[in-house]
Design an enzyme around this catalytic site. Structure first.
Site, PDB file in Angstrom:
ATOM      1  N   HIS A 119      15.020  32.851  -0.559  1.00 30.32           N
ATOM      2  CA  HIS A 119      14.999  32.359  -1.943  1.00 30.32           C
ATOM      3  C   HIS A 119      14.829  33.530  -2.925  1.00 30.32           C
ATOM      4  O   HIS A 119      15.608  33.665  -3.878  1.00 30.32           O
ATOM      5  CB  HIS A 119      13.848  31.349  -2.093  1.00 30.32           C
ATOM      6  N   GLU A 120      13.820  34.363  -2.684  1.00 28.25           N
ATOM      7  CA  GLU A 120      13.572  35.477  -3.602  1.00 28.25           C
ATOM      8  C   GLU A 120      14.712  36.498  -3.562  1.00 28.25           C
ATOM      9  O   GLU A 120      15.018  37.135  -4.566  1.00 28.25           O
ATOM     10  CB  GLU A 120      12.230  36.149  -3.301  1.00 28.25           C
TER      11      GLU A 120
ATOM     12  N   HIS B 288      17.200  35.509  -6.109  1.00 29.74           N
ATOM     13  CA  HIS B 288      16.862  36.025  -7.445  1.00 29.74           C
ATOM     14  C   HIS B 288      17.134  37.524  -7.534  1.00 29.74           C
ATOM     15  O   HIS B 288      17.705  38.016  -8.513  1.00 29.74           O
ATOM     16  CB  HIS B 288      15.377  35.773  -7.745  1.00 29.74           C
TER      17      HIS B 288
ATOM     18  N   GLU C   9      17.895  30.221 -10.828  1.00 33.13           N
ATOM     19  CA  GLU C   9      17.487  29.307  -9.753  1.00 33.13           C
ATOM     20  C   GLU C   9      18.703  28.850  -8.943  1.00 33.13           C
ATOM     21  O   GLU C   9      18.585  28.583  -7.748  1.00 33.13           O
ATOM     22  CB  GLU C   9      16.738  28.111 -10.351  1.00 33.13           C
TER      23      GLU C   9
END
Lengths: 489, 489
Positions: free
Chosen positions: B254-255, B258, B284
């Protein structure tokens, strides 16, 4: 709100931003991704711009003109802020910008020249930096001595004449001591490979033994050991070499000297000009007394030998007394930062004399290498073999740090004075050091010197701590006694 | 120098200082000594003061009035700077200061209240934050909708009416899907303890598989996973739980979504308003498509199963298909950040509706807990058991981040659209994912979306990437198909 209150609100923010700059420097040397260097330069330049604008903000002049000091602390704060403001106001913006640009550029050129052993490649930029620094010194000195003006950036209240007198007394006795040691049998050396994780664990143990507070600090690895930050965030770095555990251990203890000084300052001074060490020289007195007079003492070495045997097993040293001699081995070498206690100050004295001559126009950049090499041979007894072992070895001149070098030896002189006073004040110190406990020494230093931060002028800080006038005599006496005994002179 | 040039010199410095603030935040969450928290607050406040002064500097108004945009990039920069300047100019200094003070204070109170399960202790400060944020929204909206004004801080160009329509279409079908899954047999679970160092090694492998550039980033442990920084210094954090390796792996992926978005932006936009992701929602969309549509895909799970068997041996999962079901297990739970793909958006929709009601005065703080618990029971089918599992679970409202929540679901909607377009554009994707290679997907996202940074408005950024209008339909279709198959509905 009085003018003093307004001034201090502004100043505290400036100090906080100065701490932020310190964090960026720490980050760059420890954890920054390699590809981020260029962007980081932009980030630091932007923050430097903010700091410069604040340090030359015209409101400072107005507040300083109107402010009155209700007490000693306020008086000291005003003294610091006024000195910095007036100094910066005397440097034309054009010159400050040229210096920032040229010294930034010079560091890359110096690093390349050092790698290539190419003095000629460094000379044009050295000439330019010398010229700009002379101009800066003249602007700040306003008719006084330009070198002294630069010296005051690191050691306010000291003059090169005073230092020359002190250093003049040091040099012949250090050369004589070095000569005598060269005639004596060589000291013992450690033999073996030393696990680097264990070195780090032991250096951490030493850091704690010397009072480093890890709740307000941390230890990381970096190419060069340093201490960074003030107040409640004072970090140190260290490095390891599998063949030389002393490098890791003693550079850690050295940096812990700097760091505990910052940690030991009374919190009422936090984020004010008093919330930092009094000067580079006083700072160095702390790092050197921790590293040498305490860390390389017979008593502490005896304890350290036991811990090293526990951790590393046999490393060719039979007993604690031989270990003490190994930790204090005087050896031929060219590099200041690797020098032993006897020769270290000879390195500094060489630079001090040469940089004064450069600043005063008595020595041209193109004659520096010959001057360096002649002086080195005279003081050390062996010849420089290549520029990276000679005039290209230190970063200072490319960075424009003229006036910085003498504070190293001044710190050693102060450490000598503090050590004499400490030994008189704390009679049972060796028994504690022999248990690996430097707490009593640290407590005395904290109480007498560290907690006051920048409250007094640097020399007065030492006078207050030792209850008398500092001189080079205690350092010389200490070195002659210690190394006389070690080498049976 | 044109007015635009002057403006951009100033803006680049502001952006660089904004990056410095990001480094301080990273430092605080990863390496800062515990005793440094108070001093760090002073350092960040000083830097925030500098940033605030620059963002409201009257010269910005003058430059903006005179500046002309020679091209699309300049036009976009002016749009960003103008929006930010006008927004900040509308908020009185007194209100900005009160908000900074109150939200800073509120976070400690919220954390204490959550620990003590004490809603009443949080209500006075929540009331105060709501009141100040309403005032801010009204000031910025200038007669428009105050909630929309706050929403625009995170998602410019979007309205709550638009989002309500989109979310209104999502909710019944998500509730129906959740209902159906509750009737079906439960999914499989991993069983065992998973070495945390191995989890970190595997998460690093996944980060590289998803295109994270460690030369311009780094991975550290922190209490909460986050991504920090732009340009050539974009760092992520992760965490480990010995019982739940998915936590470490999927929060890392997930990170990385980003972080690679930031790393993937064209370097010509570095240190300009375009050198960051277009909005929270678009950001997101990247983190969620990496984590879910790609990272929890059947193909990637098959590869991941093999790697986990290599590293951890037997953990009670017989084959890759069972592993895929375990990685997508729908489970009862109260915490948004731990929710599966089916229920996650129901959490967000709840907060979106409640925070609009708070901001518009339709819901009082003292009625929030009952409203939260009623809505939760209706949407999830089970009752909140304690406040830390209910209205006290998230930091956002105490931090004053009203308008932030809906960007999470908007990001999922965008991820659904991007995933549909990606699958059409890159037909052989599953074969690559099944070899642990997400490069083709990352390349497509970089080319279509990431490299443009803030060049276009957020919605237009997605329109440009998918070649059409975004809607909630692709996300719903994806979820119904995937979980229909997984649960045999």
């Amino acid at each position: 709100m009085t003018a003093y209150d307004d001034l201090m609100v502004f100043q505290r923010e400036t100090e906080a931003l100065g701490q932020v700059m310190g964090r960026l420097g720490w980050d760059q040397e420890t954890v920054m991704p390699p590809g981020a260097a260029e962007q980081r330069a932009d980030e630091m330049a932007a923050l430097e711009g903010v700091l410069h604008a604040r340090r030359t903000d015209p409101r400072l002049g107005e507040w300083l003109a109107a402010a009155e000091a209700p007490d000693e602390v306020a008086g000291a704060n005003l003294r610091h802020i006024r000195r910095s403001y007036e100094r910066n106001a005397r440097v034309p913006g054009r010159l400050a910008a040229a210096l920032a640009r040229e010294t930034s550029r010079a560091q890359g050129i110096w690093a390349e020249a050092r790698k290539a052993e190419d003095v000629a490649a460094f000379l044009p930029t050295l000439r330019e930096v010398v010229s700009l620094k002379r101009e800066e010194g003249q602007a700040v000195a306003q008719g006084g001595d330009p070198y002294d003006a630069l010296l005051h950036d690191y050691e306010p209240g000291t003059s090169s004449a005073e230092l020359s007198a002190m250093f003049g007394a040091l040099r012949p006795r250090l050369v004589a001591l070095r000569d005598a040691i060269r005639e004596a049998p060589k000291g013992p050396k450690l033999d073996g490979l030393f696990d680097e994780e264990k070195q780090l664990a032991l250096s951490r143990e030493c850091a704690l033994a010397f009072g480093y507070d890890l709740a307000r600090g941390r230890i990381d690895r970096a190419v060069h050991p340093f201490s960074s930050g003030s107040g409640s965030d004072v970090r140190i770095t260290t490095r390891t070499n599998p063949e030389d555990p002393f490098n890791c251990l003693y550079s850690t203890i050295h940096e812990v000297g700097h760091a505990t000084y910052e940690q030991g300052i009374d919190p009422i001074h936090a984020l004010t000009p008093l919330g930092q060490g009094a000067s580079m020289g006083v700072h160095e007195s702390q790092s050197r007394i921790y590293e040498n007079q305490l860390g390389r003492s017979q008593a502490f070495c005896h304890w350290l030998f036991g811990r090293m045997r526990d951790l590393f097993g046999d490393f060719g040293i039979a007993d604690e007394e031989t270990f003490y001699r190994a930790a204090n081995r005087v050896h031929e070498g060219f590099i200041r930062t690797e020098a032993d206690e006897v020769q270290y100050n000879l390195h500094v004295l060489l630079r001090f004399d040469l940089e004064q001559a450069l600043m005063r126009g008595d020595l041209m950049a193109e004659d520096l290498e010959a001057a360096w090499n002649d002086r080195f041979l005279a003081d050390f007894g062996y010849a420089v073999d290549r520029p990276s072992n000679g005039m290209l070895q230190d970063v200072h001149w490319s960075a424009g740090l003229f006036g910085y070098f003498p504070t190293y030896t001044l710190g050693n002189v102060y450490a000598g004075c503090l050590h004499r006073a400490l030994r008189e004040a704390v009679p049972g110190l060796d028994a504690r050091l022999a248990r690996g406990d430097a707490g009593a020494a640290v407590d005395w230093l904290r109480e007498r010197l560290q907690r006051h931060g920048g409250l007094r002028e640097p020399r007065e800080t030492v006078v207050h701590a030792i209850g008398g006038e500092p001189s080079e005599e205690p350092l010389l006496g200490y070195l002659e006694a210690k190394f006389g005994a070690l080498y049976g002179l």
